[in-house]
Design an enzyme around this catalytic site. Sequence first.
Site, PDB file in Angstrom:
ATOM      1  N   ILE A  45       0.863  -1.189   0.000  1.00  0.00           N
ATOM      2  CA  ILE A  45       0.000   0.000   0.000  1.00  0.00           C
ATOM      3  C   ILE A  45       0.893   1.232   0.000  1.00  0.00           C
ATOM      4  O   ILE A  45       1.954   1.232   0.617  1.00  0.00           O
ATOM      5  CB  ILE A  45      -0.926   0.087   1.241  1.00  0.00           C
ATOM      6  CG1 ILE A  45      -0.147  -0.215   2.527  1.00  0.00           C
ATOM      7  CG2 ILE A  45      -2.131  -0.798   1.105  1.00  0.00           C
ATOM      8  CD1 ILE A  45      -0.893   0.161   3.803  1.00  0.00           C
TER       9      ILE A  45
ATOM     10  N   TYR B  61      -7.933   5.624   1.540  1.00  0.00           N
ATOM     11  CA  TYR B  61      -7.492   4.238   1.780  1.00  0.00           C
ATOM     12  C   TYR B  61      -8.672   3.262   1.731  1.00  0.00           C
ATOM     13  O   TYR B  61      -8.605   2.216   1.068  1.00  0.00           O
ATOM     14  CB  TYR B  61      -6.794   4.176   3.146  1.00  0.00           C
ATOM     15  CG  TYR B  61      -6.440   2.785   3.626  1.00  0.00           C
ATOM     16  CD1 TYR B  61      -5.318   2.131   3.142  1.00  0.00           C
ATOM     17  CD2 TYR B  61      -7.231   2.135   4.578  1.00  0.00           C
ATOM     18  CE1 TYR B  61      -4.992   0.853   3.592  1.00  0.00           C
ATOM     19  CE2 TYR B  61      -6.907   0.864   5.029  1.00  0.00           C
ATOM     20  CZ  TYR B  61      -5.789   0.223   4.544  1.00  0.00           C
ATOM     21  OH  TYR B  61      -5.480  -1.029   4.989  1.00  0.00           O
TER      22      TYR B  61
ATOM     23  N   SER C 257     -11.416   3.583   0.250  1.00  0.00           N
ATOM     24  CA  SER C 257     -11.903   3.472  -1.134  1.00  0.00           C
ATOM     25  C   SER C 257     -11.119   2.427  -1.899  1.00  0.00           C
ATOM     26  O   SER C 257     -11.695   1.620  -2.645  1.00  0.00           O
ATOM     27  CB  SER C 257     -11.740   4.799  -1.886  1.00  0.00           C
ATOM     28  OG  SER C 257     -12.206   5.870  -1.141  1.00  0.00           O
TER      29      SER C 257
ATOM     30  N   GLY D 162      -7.832  -6.805  10.696  1.00  0.00           N
ATOM     31  CA  GLY D 162      -8.090  -5.717  11.636  1.00  0.00           C
ATOM     32  C   GLY D 162      -6.797  -4.941  11.840  1.00  0.00           C
ATOM     33  O   GLY D 162      -5.871  -5.039  11.023  1.00  0.00           O
TER      34      GLY D 162
ATOM     35  N   ILE E 129      -3.200  -4.131  12.761  1.00  0.00           N
ATOM     36  CA  ILE E 129      -1.986  -4.939  12.910  1.00  0.00           C
ATOM     37  C   ILE E 129      -0.852  -4.002  13.341  1.00  0.00           C
ATOM     38  O   ILE E 129      -0.760  -2.872  12.872  1.00  0.00           O
ATOM     39  CB  ILE E 129      -1.630  -5.619  11.562  1.00  0.00           C
ATOM     40  CG1 ILE E 129      -2.843  -6.375  10.982  1.00  0.00           C
ATOM     41  CG2 ILE E 129      -0.431  -6.544  11.736  1.00  0.00           C
ATOM     42  CD1 ILE E 129      -3.397  -7.491  11.829  1.00  0.00           C
TER      43      ILE E 129
ATOM     44  N   THR F 243       2.043  -2.970  12.755  1.00  0.00           N
ATOM     45  CA  THR F 243       3.188  -2.519  11.950  1.00  0.00           C
ATOM     46  C   THR F 243       3.506  -1.068  12.311  1.00  0.00           C
ATOM     47  O   THR F 243       2.642  -0.334  12.784  1.00  0.00           O
ATOM     48  CB  THR F 243       2.897  -2.623  10.439  1.00  0.00           C
ATOM     49  OG1 THR F 243       1.794  -1.772  10.112  1.00  0.00           O
ATOM     50  CG2 THR F 243       2.533  -4.048  10.047  1.00  0.00           C
TER      51      THR F 243
HETATM   52  N1  LIG Z   1      -1.195  -2.579   9.528  1.00  0.00           N
HETATM   53  C1  LIG Z   1      -2.501  -2.625   9.668  1.00  0.00           C
HETATM   54  O1  LIG Z   1      -3.069  -2.232  10.688  1.00  0.00           O
HETATM   55  C2  LIG Z   1      -3.356  -3.180   8.568  1.00  0.00           C
HETATM   56  C3  LIG Z   1      -4.725  -3.360   8.804  1.00  0.00           C
HETATM   57  C4  LIG Z   1      -5.525  -3.865   7.797  1.00  0.00           C
HETATM   58  C5  LIG Z   1      -4.957  -4.201   6.574  1.00  0.00           C
HETATM   59  N2  LIG Z   1      -3.630  -4.010   6.365  1.00  0.00           N
HETATM   60  C6  LIG Z   1      -3.085  -4.317   5.036  1.00  0.00           C
HETATM   61  O2  LIG Z   1      -1.908  -5.089   5.159  1.00  0.00           O
HETATM   62  C7  LIG Z   1      -1.035  -4.790   4.079  1.00  0.00           C
HETATM   63  C8  LIG Z   1       0.334  -4.442   4.623  1.00  0.00           C
HETATM   64  O3  LIG Z   1       0.208  -3.362   5.536  1.00  0.00           O
HETATM   65  P1  LIG Z   1       1.444  -2.860   6.408  1.00  0.00           P
HETATM   66  O4  LIG Z   1       0.911  -2.207   7.614  1.00  0.00           O
HETATM   67  O5  LIG Z   1       2.413  -3.978   6.544  1.00  0.00           O
HETATM   68  O6  LIG Z   1       2.062  -1.728   5.436  1.00  0.00           O
HETATM   69  P2  LIG Z   1       3.479  -0.990   5.553  1.00  0.00           P
HETATM   70  O7  LIG Z   1       4.238  -1.464   6.739  1.00  0.00           O
HETATM   71  O8  LIG Z   1       3.198   0.472   5.425  1.00  0.00           O
HETATM   72  O9  LIG Z   1       4.240  -1.502   4.253  1.00  0.00           O
HETATM   73  C9  LIG Z   1       3.854  -1.076   2.989  1.00  0.00           C
HETATM   74  C10 LIG Z   1       4.748  -1.730   1.955  1.00  0.00           C
HETATM   75  O10 LIG Z   1       4.397  -1.249   0.649  1.00  0.00           O
HETATM   76  C11 LIG Z   1       5.564  -0.700   0.025  1.00  0.00           C
HETATM   77  N3  LIG Z   1       5.177   0.432  -0.819  1.00  0.00           N
HETATM   78  C12 LIG Z   1       4.735   1.649  -0.427  1.00  0.00           C
HETATM   79  N4  LIG Z   1       4.505   2.434  -1.493  1.00  0.00           N
HETATM   80  C13 LIG Z   1       4.833   1.713  -2.590  1.00  0.00           C
HETATM   81  C14 LIG Z   1       4.846   1.983  -3.993  1.00  0.00           C
HETATM   82  N5  LIG Z   1       4.475   3.192  -4.475  1.00  0.00           N
HETATM   83  N6  LIG Z   1       5.249   1.014  -4.842  1.00  0.00           N
HETATM   84  C15 LIG Z   1       5.643  -0.197  -4.357  1.00  0.00           C
HETATM   85  N7  LIG Z   1       5.642  -0.518  -3.063  1.00  0.00           N
HETATM   86  C16 LIG Z   1       5.248   0.434  -2.182  1.00  0.00           C
HETATM   87  C17 LIG Z   1       6.477  -0.298   1.171  1.00  0.00           C
HETATM   88  O11 LIG Z   1       7.833  -0.334   0.831  1.00  0.00           O
HETATM   89  P3  LIG Z   1       8.657   0.901   0.181  1.00  0.00           P
HETATM   90  O12 LIG Z   1       8.391   2.091   1.035  1.00  0.00           O
HETATM   91  O13 LIG Z   1      10.058   0.402   0.225  1.00  0.00           O
HETATM   92  O14 LIG Z   1       8.140   1.049  -1.216  1.00  0.00           O
HETATM   93  C18 LIG Z   1       6.213  -1.429   2.170  1.00  0.00           C
HETATM   94  O15 LIG Z   1       6.992  -2.556   1.833  1.00  0.00           O
HETATM   95  C19 LIG Z   1      -1.701  -3.647   3.297  1.00  0.00           C
HETATM   96  O16 LIG Z   1      -2.398  -4.166   2.199  1.00  0.00           O
HETATM   97  C20 LIG Z   1      -2.662  -3.070   4.303  1.00  0.00           C
HETATM   98  O17 LIG Z   1      -3.758  -2.427   3.696  1.00  0.00           O
HETATM   99  C21 LIG Z   1      -2.820  -3.500   7.328  1.00  0.00           C
END
Ligand SMILES: NC(=O)c1ccc[n+]([C@@H]2O[C@H](COP(=O)([O-])OP(=O)(O)OC[C@H]3O[C@@H](n4cnc5c(N)ncnc54)[C@H](OP(=O)(O)O)[C@@H]3O)[C@@H](O)[C@H]2O)c1
Length: 287
Positions: free
Chosen positions: A120, A182, A184, A215, A217, A219
């Site tokens: 994302i 987001y 959307s 839900g 997470i 991160t």
């Molecule tokens: N964390 C939560 O609470 C939560 C809840 C519900 C769903 N989710 C879903 O879980 C998934 C992972 O979430 P997360 O919290 O692990 O996210 P995150 O820690 O913010 O990681 C996002 C990843 O996407 C990469 N990224 C960002 N912009 C990019 C671009 N323009 N092109 C290519 N890669 C890009 C980032 O790496 P770079 O910056 O190196 O590009 C990073 O590896 C997502 O689909 C999110 O919607 C998360």
Amino acid sequence: MRTFTKLILAGVGVAFLAVKWTAPSFDPESLKGARVLVTGASTGIGEQIAYHYARFGAQIVITARRENVLQQVAEKCLSLGAQKALYISADMASESDPDRVVSFALDQLGGLDYLLLNHIGPSPFSMWEGDVDHTRWLMKVNFFSYIQMAWKALPSLEQSKGSLVVVSSLLGKMPSPFVAPYTSTKFALNGFFGSLQHELAMKKSNVSISICTLGLIDTESAMDKIKGITDIPAYPATDAALNIITTGATRQQELFYPWFTNIVSVVKDWFPSVTNHIIRNTYSYHP
Ligand SMILES: NC(=O)c1ccc[n+]([C@@H]2O[C@H](COP(=O)([O-])OP(=O)(O)OC[C@H]3O[C@@H](n4cnc5c(N)ncnc54)[C@H](OP(=O)(O)O)[C@@H]3O)[C@@H](O)[C@H]2O)c1
Ligand SMILES: *[C@@H]1O[C@H](CO)[C@@H](O)[C@H](O)[C@H]1NC(C)=O
């Protein structure tokens, strides 16, 4: 009324457990040598997904924008037991990079068994102030690149009887404040891949699609955003990642993690004014 609500919740709970018990069991051996592409794998849940696949002995291609970070994750994957760990840096807002990444994985691994769409783009956690350009950009990163990569990988996944796993969110089923762009993109994913799930089933396709509803997470990016605004419980990224992998490996259509996101998804529409009241009181707002 209270007993009535309790009865309904108990009913939902029993139904939920029944579904859990009948779910196919996960065989870790099935992932040894599996050819996997994971997006957004430089940090967060994607990084943890890569490490779990590595421990299962898979062949992995990871992608994100930051090449130096990807290199470190790939090295750790090898040390954890990955048969192969390759990386390719790419920007998913670009029109050509999604195809380029899938082509790279197909060339390097000679096909794909799993495509995990997880990345994302960063998006502010704040009230919508009319930034249409940001929303359009986020749609490219969080949605259009997903459908492009899925389409590009589909022929290979058909050959390998593979799986496509889409990481979505409870916010793809239920909107909450401060995340209009987001939410959307996640609604778009749920709609698109829900439709594709039907079509592949009707075509008797070899490919399974799993849509993962997560839900909160723990991160770094998520925790930074909600700090001081809400204190809803966050669940561990490494556990979320393992659940995502087993959902794909057992070819289930849906994952709900943590488990109560399933109940929320079902119950939220029963009493909408109660749901809305709870959602609005979960976040503090200081104008
Ligand atoms: N964390 C939560 O609470 C939560 C809840 C519900 C769903 N989710 C879903 O879980 C998934 C992972 O979430 P997360 O919290 O692990 O996210 P995150 O820690 O913010 O990681 C996002 C990843 O996407 C990469 N990224 C960002 N912009 C990019 C671009 N323009 N092109 C290519 N890669 C890009 C980032 O790496 P770079 O910056 O190196 O590009 C990073 O590896 C997502 O689909 C999110 O919607 C998360
Ligand atoms: C499904 O896989 C078999 C090989 O196991 C292949 O012959 C068949 O063409 C595949 N189906 C589709 C729709 O590609």
